[in-house]
Every structure is written in structure tokens, then in C-alpha cells.
Design a protein around this motif. Structure first.
Motif, mmCIF file in Angstrom:
data_model
loop_
_atom_site.group_PDB
_atom_site.id
_atom_site.type_symbol
_atom_site.label_atom_id
_atom_site.label_comp_id
_atom_site.label_asym_id
_atom_site.label_seq_id
_atom_site.Cartn_x
_atom_site.Cartn_y
_atom_site.Cartn_z
ATOM 1 N N ARG A 1 35.105 -35.038 -0.218
ATOM 2 C CA ARG A 1 35.507 -34.385 0.978
ATOM 3 C C ARG A 1 34.577 -33.115 0.863
ATOM 4 N N PRO A 2 34.202 -32.369 1.740
ATOM 5 C CA PRO A 2 33.202 -31.267 1.893
ATOM 6 C C PRO A 2 33.210 -30.336 0.486
ATOM 7 N N ALA A 3 34.378 -30.045 0.074
ATOM 8 C CA ALA A 3 34.255 -29.267 -1.138
ATOM 9 C C ALA A 3 33.547 -30.094 -2.409
ATOM 10 N N SER A 4 33.563 -31.301 -2.443
ATOM 11 C CA SER A 4 32.850 -32.324 -3.411
ATOM 12 C C SER A 4 31.211 -31.724 -3.152
ATOM 13 N N VAL A 5 30.816 -31.709 -2.056
ATOM 14 C CA VAL A 5 29.509 -31.665 -1.896
ATOM 15 C C VAL A 5 29.130 -29.938 -2.391
ATOM 16 N N VAL A 6 29.957 -28.970 -1.909
ATOM 17 C CA VAL A 6 29.957 -27.669 -2.239
ATOM 18 C C VAL A 6 29.718 -27.483 -3.810
ATOM 19 N N LYS A 7 30.835 -28.135 -4.527
ATOM 20 C CA LYS A 7 30.727 -28.286 -5.826
ATOM 21 C C LYS A 7 29.144 -28.785 -6.750
ATOM 22 N N GLU A 8 28.986 -29.875 -6.086
ATOM 23 C CA GLU A 8 27.870 -30.673 -6.826
ATOM 24 C C GLU A 8 26.290 -29.871 -6.668
ATOM 25 N N LEU A 9 26.171 -29.004 -5.257
ATOM 26 C CA LEU A 9 25.277 -28.103 -4.877
ATOM 27 C C LEU A 9 25.289 -27.118 -5.695
ATOM 28 N N ILE A 10 26.487 -26.474 -6.092
ATOM 29 C CA ILE A 10 26.450 -25.134 -6.658
ATOM 30 C C ILE A 10 26.397 -25.432 -8.149
ATOM 31 N N GLU A 11 26.565 -26.506 -8.648
ATOM 32 C CA GLU A 11 26.288 -26.888 -10.110
ATOM 33 C C GLU A 11 24.738 -27.031 -10.137
ATOM 34 N N ASN A 12 24.094 -27.442 -9.392
ATOM 35 C CA ASN A 12 22.781 -27.833 -9.288
ATOM 36 C C ASN A 12 21.734 -26.358 -9.219
ATOM 37 N N SER A 13 22.560 -25.582 -8.591
ATOM 38 C CA SER A 13 22.033 -24.195 -8.427
ATOM 39 C C SER A 13 21.928 -23.440 -9.645
ATOM 40 N N ILE A 14 23.271 -23.648 -10.216
ATOM 41 C CA ILE A 14 23.358 -22.786 -11.490
ATOM 42 C C ILE A 14 22.265 -23.388 -12.759
#
Length: 643
Positions: free
Chosen positions: A27-40
Motif C-alpha cells: 500500500r502507499p504506506a509501504s512506499v513511505v516506509k522504504e523511502l524513509i529507511e533509505n533516507s535514514i
């Protein structure tokens, strides 16, 4: 054998990418999670998330991390391409959030994907455009240091996935929840979240955990939480190895509970995780401190060497497994119990019997005030057959045995049942229901009234015993009265035959950001169930009036419970969702008798009268049974009178 007979083939890369995307991007939240993890992982100190249409139209994540070179950017969208690990041995001690090399490849396979990145030492940045997994262009562009990833039209090429998503409000709630979790875990990182160009929250870098909880969950919640300061202990595992473990965070006082586990957040090495071990440990620490059916609130961090935890169980990396779950669980329980034991004046709940027993010295519950709201218009007992009953002014009846009480009532008040007239009150539907469930229904036509037999006996101040010709019914007085209140509440709300009680002082409620949009959009639903609520600035709402049947002191908890039910997403897909909400709202009703309330004979009679008006299923609004049956045949078998 000809080629036509061969059935097994290697799937094209386009299909395998979509299959892999289904595991990572739910779902959209899965994309948000993966991209935030990459940023961190890239060392970002500020992360900005922009959403449009709850992430279905646009998800954009911008960070000020180290960025990527052009070659790295091109490789980043390939499957199993990563900078996080280099050998199989690295999987035994993972220090980063990402390591599988699947996220960007999976996301770009089901969206219109644009990646823009630049390192500090580069003069220009790199922009890569991918459409449904197909690389369209690679170009040099002007860009600040860091990375910006734009995900447009998520699932545009897999429309079947769109059908499994919930409403926009629910999907937005999941996205907000993800951002909040990472914001809580990383005090050195700032987070900004926008939805449709509206700023939802702004958490600056360096804000401490207490203030972050206050911003996300509200000041009223964090003020009832206990700070668990970080302390490191060396534990010895079953393998005779030393394991340093640090536990810290905030846990709620025993008075701060929720009806769901949605306010239990666990982080292992700052990674938000789902773990039955941690959930059990937390609730075990609160055992006998919170009421049955309520769950403690906690934000708990566990730091331990990465080789002691396996995060490579599922592509989403949400589920984990500890090498020695027993010793970790025991340490968490001990640590939390030691902290909770320092709180003075804690109430203990040693058994499921929550309500204390009422002694004989206490005044009995007034019959009229407790049952005046029961709708008895459709009962088998005609009101005209029960004459006015003078209230006893002394305790003589209360101290008499049950048989004496029954004799006094039947002789002095002339209560009787007209069984011939009762027959006319039984509809064809009721007859059919009685035939279908004969073992749970009172007999369609009650036996001729015999003085002293129709007043039910109360046992353990919690159950009513009603003898009949060939069976005994044992009725839970609390469950029955809850059901009667539910039926009355449902009738009044459906017929809009209720009065809003204006509150002299409005009740203020601070809600987390992921609840705000739901509450804002569903105000009409709350109004339909008798709760008038309106915005009061930022994440605060005020309740200005409530249905007259509600208890003002219970309404705040009920609003939170209703929100927790709504955020699940599939509630409004149910055909009878209104009754699901009403079953929760019933908990706020006034005048429900409890287990332990000593009832006078007439109060018991009113309850039984209401019971006879009910139709199956014989359960309370929350699904617990109202009665059990002990038949003559069962008793004869128990006494070995029959085989």
C-alpha cells in the motif's frame, strides 16, 4: 518430447518484478516506509514527505543525505542491488534498515518513478525516470545535496492491487502512522509531512522523545506516562554467551489504557517491529495492574547486538526473531515491573471479577432508576398486570430468605401473568426463532404462574437463576442489562428519538495525527450515534453534547475506542457497521448493573421481563453469552438417573 509439451518456463523479468513488488509494496504506506529507511541509512538529518490523494497520486520523499553518483543511481533501481551488505556473513549482523536491494526496484515496477540525487562533491545531480519498471531516461540536472524520489500513480499498471486498498482516509492514516514511528525512533532527524500541500506536522531535528510523544499523541497522554531511563545489563543466554541489552522509553501508568494494542510501539535497534515476544512481555509486566480487556500504552526501545536478532524473515522487515526470546522476555518483564512498583497507591486486579462485591450493609440499587429505560412494550408480560409496588422503607425484606421475599411480594402486590394473552404477543417470526433454537429460548408459552416461582433467584450477586418446567436458566445480569441498553440505544438512535444533552463544560480530546483526518471526516457518524464533536484547533477536538443515555465520564474513552475501530479500514465495508459502532458506544451507557450488584426482587423481575422481549442471538453487544442452560436431562445424567 516436443516444446509444446513443456510446461515449466522462466518468467520474464517484467513479471518477476511485479511479483516481487507485491511482497514489498502492499500500500502507499509501504512506499513511505522504504523511502524513509533509505533516507535514514543515507545519513539524512531532515526528511520531507509529500503526499497527494493519500499517496495514490503522489509520494515524494526528499532528504539531505549523502546522495548517489550517477552509476550508483542507475544500479539502485536494479533488483538485489545494494550498498548495505557485501557478503553472506553481513546478514548475521545487519546495522542498516535496508539490505535486500528490493525496495526501489519494486516501487519503480508499479509506478511512474523519478529519482533525483546529488553528492556534495558533484557539480550536477542525476535524474532517472522509470515508467512501470522500464528505464526511460538518465540525465544531469541541477539539484541540492541529497535525494528526492517521486512516486506517481502507484499501481497504475496493476489495477487489481487498487481494489484491495481501503479508503483514502484509511490509507492516509497508515502513512501518517509510519512517519510517526520513525520520527519517534530518531531524535536526531527532523520530519515534515504534507498532504495535499497541507502541513500535518513538523518535527525539528534534536527534539527529544518526550516532546515528540507529546506532539504526536498529545500532552494529556504523555503526562500519564512513566520514563524508563536507559540502563544496560549483560545477560547470559542459553548458549553461555554474554548479551548486552538496553531498555528505555515511555510506558503508561496503569490508569492509562486502551481497548486495542494500537498504542503499543516496539523498536529493536530503532527499527519499528511487530513481535509477540515483546507484546507478551509488556502485558505480563502489567498483569493484575490493568483491567481485563484493557491494554497498556507503551513506546519501548530495545538495543542489543545485531547478531542477536534476525530481521531477514520477511521482505517488509517488520517481523523479527530473537536468538533467545526467553531471556529477553524475562528481562523486559523484570525491568518494567521494578519501575511500576515504584508508583504509589496502585490498584491491583487479581481476577477477572473487576467490580468489588457489594456488602449487605450497602444500599440496594433503586429499582425504578436502574430500569426505567427498559423498553418493555413488546414483552410477554403486560404492564397492566403488574400493579404498583410500594417500596419497602426498612431492611426487613432484604434480610429475609429468598422464599420469604417471594412470598411477601406475591401476596402483597398481586403480580400475575396472563398466559392466554401472552399467546397473542408471539409473532410468526418469534415462533420460527423459538423452533430453531429451542435450547436457548424461554418456553414460547410460560407455565401458569405459581406464587413464588417467577421471581428469579440471584446467586453470587452476579447471576439470575430462573427455574422452568424441565430446565434451569442461569443469566448473567450485567450482560443482559448491557444488551437491553443496546437495544434501547439502537432504537432511539435509528428513530432519532433521543435528546442531545448539552455539556456545561465541553470535553477536550487530543488525538494522534493519524486519527485527526478520520475524526474530521466522520463527524456525522459520531453525531448519528449521539456524540456531537467539532474541531478545537490543531489535533484537539471538543465534545459539546451527547445522547442523554451516555455517561459523561465514559465518553472520552469511547471516542478513542471508536477511532481505533475506524482506523482498521474495513469497518465501513461491513453491512451492519452501524451496529458495530453502537456495540462500542453501549459501554458509555448509564445504569448498566454490574457483577456484584445486589438486586432487589423487583429489579430481578424487570430484568427477566426485558429478557423475554429479546430475540436470538442471546449475547451482549460484545458477543458474550447472556445465559446458559441446565436441562433436566443433563441433571439426571449427572446423578446417574439415566444413561
Amino acid at each position: 518430447m516436443s516444446d509444446k509439451e513443456n510446461k515449466i518456463r522462466v518468467l520474464p523479468e517484467e513479471i518477476t518484478n511485479k511479483i516481487a513488488a507485491g511482497e514489498v509494496v502492499e500500500r502507499p504506506a509501504s512506499v513511505v516506509k522504504e523511502l524513509i529507511e533509505n533516507s535514514i541509512d543515507a545519513g539524512a538529518k531532515r526528511i520531507t514527505i509529500r503526499l497527494s490523494a493519500s499517496g495514490l497520486r503522489l509520494i515524494e520523499v526528499i532528504d539531505d543525505g549523502i546522495g548517489m553518483s550517477e552509476q550508483d543511481a542507475i544500479l539502485a533501481i536494479e533488483r538485489h542491488a545494494t550498498s548495505k551488505i557485501t557478503s553472506a556473513k553481513d546478514l548475521e549482523a545487519i546495522h542498516t534498515f535496508g539490505f535486500r536491494g528490493e525496495a526501489l526496484s519494486s516501487i519503480s515496477a508499479v509506478s511512474q518513478f523519478v529519482l533525483t540525487t546529488k553528492r556534495l562533491q558533484d557539480n550536477t545531480g542525476t535524474q532517472i525516470v522509470v515508467n512501470g519498471g522500464i528505464l526511460k531516461s538518465v540525465s544531469s540536472v541541477g539539484s541540492p545535496q541529497g535525494t528526492k524520489i517521486s512516486v506517481n500513480r502507484l499501481f497504475f499498471n496493476t489495477p487489481v492491487r487498487l481494489k484491495f486498498l481501503k479508503g483514502l482516509t484509511t490509507e492516509l492514516s497508515h502513512c501518517i502512522d509510519i512517519v510517526q514511528k520513525y520520527a519517534l525512533a530518531h531524535e536526531d532527524v527532523g520530519f515534515k509531512l504534507f498532504h495535499n500541500d497541507k502541513l500535518l506536522f513538523d518535527i525539528p531535528p534534536g527534539m527529544n522523545l518526550y516532546n515528540r510523544i507529546s506532539l504526536i499523541w498529545g500532552k494529556s497522554t504523555v503526562s500519564e506516562m512513566l520514563h524508563i531511563k536507559p540502563v544496560t545489563h549483560n545477560l547470559f543466554s542459553n548458549e553461555s554467551e554474554v548479551m548486552p541489552i538496553t531498555i528505555y522509553g515511555y510506558v503508561g501508568l496503569p490508569s492509562l489504557t486502551r481497548s486495542h494494542r494500537s498504542h503499543q510501539l516496539f523498536f529493536v535497534n530503532k527499527r519499528p517491529v511487530s513481535s509477540r515476544t515483546l507484546q507478551y512481555s509488556l502485558e505480563e509486566a502489567y498483569r493484575n495492574l490493568v483491567m481485563v480487556g484493557r491494554y497498556p500504552v507503551a513506546i519501548l526501545f530495545i538495543e542489543l547486538p545485531p547478531q542477536w536478532v534476525d530481521v531477514n524473515i520477511h521482505p517488509t522487515k517488520k517481523e523479527i526473531k530473537f536468538r533467545d526470546e526467553r531471556i529477553i522476555s524475562k528481562h523486559i518483564v523484570t525491568t518494567l515491573r521494578n519501575q511500576l512498583s515504584l508508583i504509589p497507591g496502585q490498584k491491583h486486579y487479581d481476577s477477572p471479577q473487576i467490580t468489588p462485591q457489594i456488602t449487605e450493609k450497602q444500599q440496594p440499587v433503586p429499582a425504578v432508576s436502574a430500569y426505567s429505560n427498559i423498553d418493555t412494550s413488546s414483552t410477554f408480560i403486560d404492564n397492566s398486570d403488574i400493579e404498583a409496588i410500594p417500596k419497602s422503607t426498612n431492611d426487613s425484606v432484604e434480610n429475609e430468605p429468598v422464599e420469604s421475599q417471594q412470598k411477601t411480594i406475591t401476596e402483597d402486590t398481586h403480580i400475575f401473568f396472563n398466559t392466554d394473552r401472552d399467546k397473542t404477543h408471539i409473532s410468526s417470526n418469534e415462533k420460527q426463532a423459538q423452533e430453531e433454537q429451542p435450547s436457548l429460548l424461554p418456553h414460547p408459552i410460560f407455565s401458569e404462574f405459581v406464587p413464588g416461582e417467577e421471581i428469579p433467584i440471584q446467586v453470587f450477586d452476579s447471576y439470575l437463576v430462573l427455574p422452568e418446567k424441565d430446565r434451569i436458566l442461569i443469566i448473567d445480569q450485567h450482560a443482559l442489562h448491557e444488551r437491553l441498553n443496546f437495544e434501547q440505544l439502537k432504537k432511539e438512535l435509528q428513530e432519532k428519538d433521543f435528546v442531545f444533552q448539552q455539556l456545561v463544560i465541553p470535553i477536550l480530546i487530543e488525538v494522534p495525527s493519524n486519527y485527526f483526518k478520520i475524526l474530521e471526516d466522520k463527524k456525522e457518524i459520531f453525531q448519528k450515534i449521539g456524540i456531537d464533536i467539532e474541531p478545537f484547533g490543531e489535533n484537539t477536538f471538543q465534545i459539546t453534547s451527547i445522547c442523554e443515555l451516555y455517561d459523561e465520564g465514559k465518553i472520552k474513552d469511547i471516542v478513542f475506542e471508536l477511532l481505533e475501530e475506524m482506523v482498521q479500514g474495513d469497518l465501513f465495508e461491513k453491512e451492519n457497521y452501524f451496529e458495530s459502532l453502537l456495540s462500542i458506544a453501549t459501554k458509555a451507557c448509564k445504569k448498566s448493573v454490574k457483577a456484584g450488584d445486589k438486586l432487589e426482587p423487583m429489579e430481578r423481575l424487570y430484568l427477566i421481563k426485558g429478557f423475554k422481549s429479546l430475540t436470538p442471538p442471546y449475547t451482549c453487544p460484545h458477543g458474550r453469552p447472556i445465559l446458559i442452560e441446565l436441562t433436566l436431562q443433563q441433571m439426571e445424567k449427572s446423578f446417574r438417573r439415566r444413561q
